[in-house]
Motif scaffolding. Structure first.
Motif: not given
Ligand SMILES: NC(=O)c1ccc[n+]([C@@H]2O[C@H](COP(=O)([O-])OP(=O)(O)OC[C@H]3O[C@@H](n4cnc5c(N)ncnc54)[C@H](O)[C@@H]3O)[C@@H](O)[C@H]2O)c1
Length: 278
Positions: A18, A20, A40, A178, A182, A209, A211
């Motif tokens: 899912r 990013i 995943d 968080y 990070k 930031t 997304v």
């Molecule tokens: N979305 C944002 O705005 C944003 C901003 C800054 C940083 N980030 C970072 O980017 C990364 C991805 O974010 P996202 O929004 O795409 O997240 P999301 O929740 O949409 O996707 C995360 C994916 O990781 C998998 N996952 C979660 N825990 C897991 C585990 N223990 N083992 C294996 N898989 C696991 C989930 O099943 C999911 O498919 C994260 O580290 C998040 O902190 C996101």
């Protein structure tokens, strides 16, 4: 197009069911990766992403596979990396995008230690275990070279990209767990880049930031205040598209970035540069 932004190696994307991670896998496929392994904890979404990636892949020999794992389970992380090497012979690009958010916001004085442990366990420890296993696999493989218009250079044994955050550098009220996790992930990135550069392994972080992943889209739809807040805080006045983050990941994996190591690419529209008053 700059030739050196093309890829031709084997990719592993952790957290690619899912958001990013999923888009990062698509960008790597589009840039020419020979294979992308979708890892995943959610096998169903990883399968869907893996299937969809075939639409975007530009390498005629493209292959894709799914690996169910959990970054909290050391054995499943090691099995995942072993699987990639056994199936495809090497690991050129590893992206670590599994992560969790704070949930309920709380100031430090009210931090719930169980929440802290859970977030640190996934975002910091879990990702450290991934980086450790990926580096160990890359250490065993031959380095690659890249030939450009100015000659041939060493581009190393492999590249790792960590999904850190703008919160790797700044705080957000109530987002202590968080933010701490990070900052730790950024430190893991710096230390891995530093320790393993002599072996030809580059490790960098991408730090966004807000997304536009599906959960944020839902939030934007049901809560106009969130849109207003993003518009007030973000100088570009909108959240990033997933692709605006994932394409930078593909760039950092490519020969074009062969001298970039142990650092971060902030994809934050300048949010972290200043205090914005209006
Ligand atoms: N979305 C944002 O705005 C944003 C901003 C800054 C940083 N980030 C970072 O980017 C990364 C991805 O974010 P996202 O929004 O795409 O997240 P999301 O929740 O949409 O996707 C995360 C994916 O990781 C998998 N996952 C979660 N825990 C897991 C585990 N223990 N083992 C294996 N898989 C696991 C989930 O099943 C999911 O498919 C994260 O580290 C998040 O902190 C996101």
């Amino acid at each position: 197009m700059i030739n050196s932004t093309r890829l031709d190696g084997i990719a592993l994307v952790v957290g690619s069911g899912r958001g990013i991670g999923r888009e990062a896998a698509f960008s790597l496929a589009e840039a020419g990766a020979k294979a992308v392994v979708f890892a995943d904890m959610n096998e169903d979404t990883a399968k869907e992403s893996s299937e969809e990636s075939k639409k975007y892949a530009s390498n005629p020999a493209y292959q894709t596979a799914v690996f169910k794992m959990n970054v909290q389970d050391d054995k499943s992380v090691q099995d995942m990396v072993d699987y990639v090497v056994q199936e495809y012979g090497r690991l050129d690009y590893a992206v670590n995008a599994a992560g969790v958010d704070n949930g309920v916001h709380a100031p430090i004085a009210e931090v719930d230690v169980e929440t802290y442990d859970r977030i640190m366990n996934i975002n910091a420890r879990g990702n450290l275990i991934c980086v450790r296993a990926q580096v160990a696999a890359m250490q065993k493989q031959e380095p690659k070279t890249w030939t450009s218009r100015n000659g041939t250079r060493d581009i190393g044994r492999g590249v790792i990209i960590n999904l850190a955050s703008a919160n790797s550098f700044v705080g957000l009220p109530g987002k202590g767990c968080y933010t701490i996790s990070k900052h730790a992930f950024m430190a893991i990135t710096k230390m891995a880049g530093l320790d393993h550069a002599p072996e030809g392994i580059r490790v960098n972080a991408v730090c966004p930031t807000w997304v536009r992943t599906p959960p944020l889209d839902v939030e934007l739809e049901k809560n106009p205040e969130v849109r207003g807040m993003i518009s007030a805080i973000v100088p570009i006045k909108r959240a990033a598209e997933c692709e605006e983050v994932s394409d930078t990941i593909a760039f950092l994996c490519s020969p074009a970035a062969s001298y970039i190591n142990g650092t971060s690419l902030l994809v934050d529209a300048a949010v972290t540069t200043t205090v914005r008053l209006f």
